[in-house]
Design a protein around this motif. Structure first.
Motif, PDB file in Angstrom:
ATOM      1  N   GLY A 103       0.840  -1.184   0.000  1.00  0.00           N
ATOM      2  CA  GLY A 103       0.000   0.000   0.000  1.00  0.00           C
ATOM      3  C   GLY A 103       0.875   1.235   0.000  1.00  0.00           C
ATOM      4  O   GLY A 103       2.068   1.166   0.320  1.00  0.00           O
ATOM      5  N   ASP A 104       0.290   2.364  -0.365  1.00  0.00           N
ATOM      6  CA  ASP A 104       1.036   3.622  -0.264  1.00  0.00           C
ATOM      7  C   ASP A 104       0.217   4.630   0.534  1.00  0.00           C
ATOM      8  O   ASP A 104      -0.911   4.358   0.937  1.00  0.00           O
ATOM      9  CB  ASP A 104       1.436   4.152  -1.637  1.00  0.00           C
ATOM     10  N   HIS A 105       0.798   5.798   0.766  1.00  0.00           N
ATOM     11  CA  HIS A 105       0.160   6.794   1.619  1.00  0.00           C
ATOM     12  C   HIS A 105      -1.118   7.350   1.003  1.00  0.00           C
ATOM     13  O   HIS A 105      -1.909   7.983   1.706  1.00  0.00           O
ATOM     14  CB  HIS A 105       1.154   7.918   1.916  1.00  0.00           C
ATOM     15  N   ALA A 106      -1.323   7.129  -0.279  1.00  0.00           N
ATOM     16  CA  ALA A 106      -2.551   7.578  -0.940  1.00  0.00           C
ATOM     17  C   ALA A 106      -3.655   6.536  -0.871  1.00  0.00           C
ATOM     18  O   ALA A 106      -4.782   6.784  -1.304  1.00  0.00           O
ATOM     19  CB  ALA A 106      -2.270   7.942  -2.398  1.00  0.00           C
ATOM     20  N   GLY A 107      -3.325   5.336  -0.347  1.00  0.00           N
ATOM     21  CA  GLY A 107      -4.323   4.284  -0.215  1.00  0.00           C
ATOM     22  C   GLY A 107      -4.373   3.293  -1.354  1.00  0.00           C
ATOM     23  O   GLY A 107      -5.224   2.388  -1.351  1.00  0.00           O
ATOM     24  N   ASN A 108      -3.504   3.413  -2.330  1.00  0.00           N
ATOM     25  CA  ASN A 108      -3.470   2.436  -3.426  1.00  0.00           C
ATOM     26  C   ASN A 108      -2.990   1.088  -2.890  1.00  0.00           C
ATOM     27  O   ASN A 108      -2.069   1.031  -2.067  1.00  0.00           O
ATOM     28  CB  ASN A 108      -2.531   2.915  -4.533  1.00  0.00           C
ATOM     29  N   LEU A 109      -3.587  -0.006  -3.377  1.00  0.00           N
ATOM     30  CA  LEU A 109      -3.306  -1.324  -2.824  1.00  0.00           C
ATOM     31  C   LEU A 109      -3.008  -2.369  -3.897  1.00  0.00           C
ATOM     32  O   LEU A 109      -3.562  -2.326  -4.993  1.00  0.00           O
ATOM     33  CB  LEU A 109      -4.508  -1.832  -2.007  1.00  0.00           C
ATOM     34  N   THR A 110      -2.153  -3.311  -3.525  1.00  0.00           N
ATOM     35  CA  THR A 110      -2.010  -4.561  -4.270  1.00  0.00           C
ATOM     36  C   THR A 110      -2.313  -5.701  -3.294  1.00  0.00           C
ATOM     37  O   THR A 110      -2.386  -5.503  -2.078  1.00  0.00           O
ATOM     38  CB  THR A 110      -0.589  -4.755  -4.834  1.00  0.00           C
ATOM     39  N   GLY A 128       3.705   6.646  -5.398  1.00  0.00           N
ATOM     40  CA  GLY A 128       4.619   6.389  -6.502  1.00  0.00           C
ATOM     41  C   GLY A 128       5.468   5.158  -6.300  1.00  0.00           C
ATOM     42  O   GLY A 128       6.163   4.726  -7.224  1.00  0.00           O
ATOM     43  N   SER A 129       5.411   4.567  -5.094  1.00  0.00           N
ATOM     44  CA  SER A 129       6.217   3.371  -4.835  1.00  0.00           C
ATOM     45  C   SER A 129       5.611   2.116  -5.447  1.00  0.00           C
ATOM     46  O   SER A 129       6.273   1.086  -5.532  1.00  0.00           O
ATOM     47  CB  SER A 129       6.395   3.172  -3.324  1.00  0.00           C
ATOM     48  N   ILE A 130       4.345   2.202  -5.870  1.00  0.00           N
ATOM     49  CA  ILE A 130       3.689   1.082  -6.550  1.00  0.00           C
ATOM     50  C   ILE A 130       3.503   1.450  -8.010  1.00  0.00           C
ATOM     51  O   ILE A 130       2.969   2.525  -8.323  1.00  0.00           O
ATOM     52  CB  ILE A 130       2.316   0.769  -5.918  1.00  0.00           C
ATOM     53  N   ASP A 131       3.916   0.585  -8.907  1.00  0.00           N
ATOM     54  CA  ASP A 131       3.692   0.796 -10.330  1.00  0.00           C
ATOM     55  C   ASP A 131       2.190   0.940 -10.560  1.00  0.00           C
ATOM     56  O   ASP A 131       1.415   0.071 -10.159  1.00  0.00           O
ATOM     57  CB  ASP A 131       4.231  -0.406 -11.112  1.00  0.00           C
ATOM     58  N   PRO A 132       1.742   2.033 -11.195  1.00  0.00           N
ATOM     59  CA  PRO A 132       0.296   2.220 -11.401  1.00  0.00           C
ATOM     60  C   PRO A 132      -0.386   1.035 -12.070  1.00  0.00           C
ATOM     61  O   PRO A 132      -1.557   0.760 -11.792  1.00  0.00           O
ATOM     62  CB  PRO A 132       0.230   3.471 -12.283  1.00  0.00           C
ATOM     63  N   GLU A 133       0.331   0.325 -12.929  1.00  0.00           N
ATOM     64  CA  GLU A 133      -0.268  -0.824 -13.604  1.00  0.00           C
ATOM     65  C   GLU A 133      -0.473  -2.010 -12.655  1.00  0.00           C
ATOM     66  O   GLU A 133      -1.213  -2.937 -12.982  1.00  0.00           O
ATOM     67  CB  GLU A 133       0.591  -1.243 -14.787  1.00  0.00           C
ATOM     68  N   GLN A 134       0.168  -1.970 -11.479  1.00  0.00           N
ATOM     69  CA  GLN A 134       0.024  -3.055 -10.513  1.00  0.00           C
ATOM     70  C   GLN A 134      -1.050  -2.777  -9.469  1.00  0.00           C
ATOM     71  O   GLN A 134      -1.417  -3.655  -8.694  1.00  0.00           O
ATOM     72  CB  GLN A 134       1.366  -3.289  -9.798  1.00  0.00           C
ATOM     73  N   VAL A 135      -1.570  -1.554  -9.443  1.00  0.00           N
ATOM     74  CA  VAL A 135      -2.585  -1.199  -8.453  1.00  0.00           C
ATOM     75  C   VAL A 135      -3.883  -1.951  -8.761  1.00  0.00           C
ATOM     76  O   VAL A 135      -4.395  -1.903  -9.876  1.00  0.00           O
ATOM     77  CB  VAL A 135      -2.839   0.324  -8.445  1.00  0.00           C
ATOM     78  N   ILE A 136      -4.415  -2.627  -7.760  1.00  0.00           N
ATOM     79  CA  ILE A 136      -5.688  -3.335  -7.897  1.00  0.00           C
ATOM     80  C   ILE A 136      -6.827  -2.493  -7.325  1.00  0.00           C
ATOM     81  O   ILE A 136      -7.870  -2.325  -7.955  1.00  0.00           O
ATOM     82  CB  ILE A 136      -5.650  -4.708  -7.192  1.00  0.00           C
ATOM     83  N   THR A 137      -6.641  -1.970  -6.129  1.00  0.00           N
ATOM     84  CA  THR A 137      -7.632  -1.083  -5.518  1.00  0.00           C
ATOM     85  C   THR A 137      -7.068   0.334  -5.491  1.00  0.00           C
ATOM     86  O   THR A 137      -6.108   0.602  -4.763  1.00  0.00           O
ATOM     87  CB  THR A 137      -7.982  -1.528  -4.091  1.00  0.00           C
ATOM     88  N   PRO A 138      -7.632   1.255  -6.262  1.00  0.00           N
ATOM     89  CA  PRO A 138      -7.151   2.643  -6.242  1.00  0.00           C
ATOM     90  C   PRO A 138      -7.443   3.316  -4.905  1.00  0.00           C
ATOM     91  O   PRO A 138      -8.428   2.997  -4.224  1.00  0.00           O
ATOM     92  CB  PRO A 138      -7.945   3.308  -7.375  1.00  0.00           C
ATOM     93  N   GLY A 139      -6.605   4.254  -4.552  1.00  0.00           N
ATOM     94  CA  GLY A 139      -6.721   4.920  -3.267  1.00  0.00           C
ATOM     95  C   GLY A 139      -8.021   5.661  -3.048  1.00  0.00           C
ATOM     96  O   GLY A 139      -8.390   5.928  -1.899  1.00  0.00           O
ATOM     97  N   ILE A 140      -8.742   5.982  -4.110  1.00  0.00           N
ATOM     98  CA  ILE A 140     -10.020   6.683  -3.952  1.00  0.00           C
ATOM     99  C   ILE A 140     -11.017   5.853  -3.152  1.00  0.00           C
ATOM    100  O   ILE A 140     -11.934   6.395  -2.527  1.00  0.00           O
ATOM    101  CB  ILE A 140     -10.606   7.053  -5.334  1.00  0.00           C
ATOM    102  N   PHE A 141     -10.825   4.528  -3.120  1.00  0.00           N
ATOM    103  CA  PHE A 141     -11.736   3.640  -2.398  1.00  0.00           C
ATOM    104  C   PHE A 141     -11.229   3.286  -0.996  1.00  0.00           C
ATOM    105  O   PHE A 141     -11.877   2.503  -0.294  1.00  0.00           O
ATOM    106  CB  PHE A 141     -11.970   2.352  -3.183  1.00  0.00           C
TER     107      PHE A 141
END
Length: 239
Positions: free
Chosen positions: A166-173, A203-216
């Motif tokens: 995860g990153d500080h914006a909430g993006n998850l794998t 930015g520490s997670i490749d955007p193409e690898q994000v499964i759950t975007p931080g907006i959720f």
């Protein structure tokens, strides 16, 4: 908006009495054990939260995780597909005593009800359950010579899920099958709380690898070495 919390206790602090809580996991795979146990700790210390409705694939195993919540008397109702797993003693005892309610939902229907809520679809038709007790009281309709049952979306006040990165914006794998219901639940809850094994900067997670975007995702907390439910059950752990 601050999303990163310093502890699991802080992460679950807003969950209130009477809340509907989705909890990720397929059995132990993807189960956010640390978040669940933080809720149990708060209940023991304060008597809250209680009277919860829990949405999960099953009704807990052994004496940890959701089963620990049930044993503690925190759960008023389970919405799930498999309440009678091999280690469901906690649920069996409460249900047999009339101390917990059950809404049984076919697994595919459970996933679609959650997905529908996240997509803003209030109802849909499915053939699953037609002609059984599960369809009693629900509207039915015929399409192309086949009967279907109308099912409502399934929302929650909170979702507790487990990610890998995860990153500080909430993006998850997620790690392999640990993904299961988590992405759907993140979209269907008013507030999503995620524990992650690895937490990095945006930015520490490749955007193409994000499964759950931080907006959720509303809250992220790092749990570097998460426990695995199956291992705890095999060891006879009691939380």
């Amino acid at each position: 908006m601050k999303k990163v919390m310093s502890s699991v206790a802080e992460a679950v602090a807003d969950i209130h009495d009477g809340a509907c809580v989705m909890i990720g996991g397929f059995g132990g795979s993807g189960a956010p054990i640390e978040l669940v146990h933080a809720l149990v700790d708060r209940f023991r210390a304060t008597g809250s939260p209680t009277n919860l409705t829990i949405i999960n694939n099953n009704a807990g195993n052994g004496a940890v995780g959701i089963a620990a919540m049930i044993r503690a008397g925190m759960v008023a109702k389970m919405i799930c597909s498999f309440p009678r797993s091999s280690n469901a003693e906690a649920f069996n005892a409460k249900y047999g005593a009339g101390e917990i309610a059950l809404e049984l939902v076919p697994q595919g229907t459970l996933a679609e009800r959650i997905r529908a809520a996240g997509a803003g679809i209030p109802a849909f038709f499915t053939p699953s359950g037609y002609g059984t007790e599960l369809a009693e009281g629900k509207p039915v309709e015929e399409f192309d010579g086949k009967m279907y049952v109308r099912e409502r979306w399934l929302k929650a006040d909170f979702a507790l899920i487990k990610g890998q990165k995860g990153d500080h914006a909430g993006n998850l794998t997620y790690r392999l099958a640990a993904r299961n219901f988590a992405p759907l639940m993140a979209m269907a809850a008013d507030k999503t709380i995620a524990q992650v094994s690895e937490l990095g900067a945006p930015g520490s997670i490749d955007p193409e690898q994000v499964i759950t975007p931080g907006i959720f995702v509303d809250v992220v907390v790092a749990v570097p070495e998460p426990q695995q439910e199956e291992a705890l059950v095999r060891a006879g752990e009691v939380y």
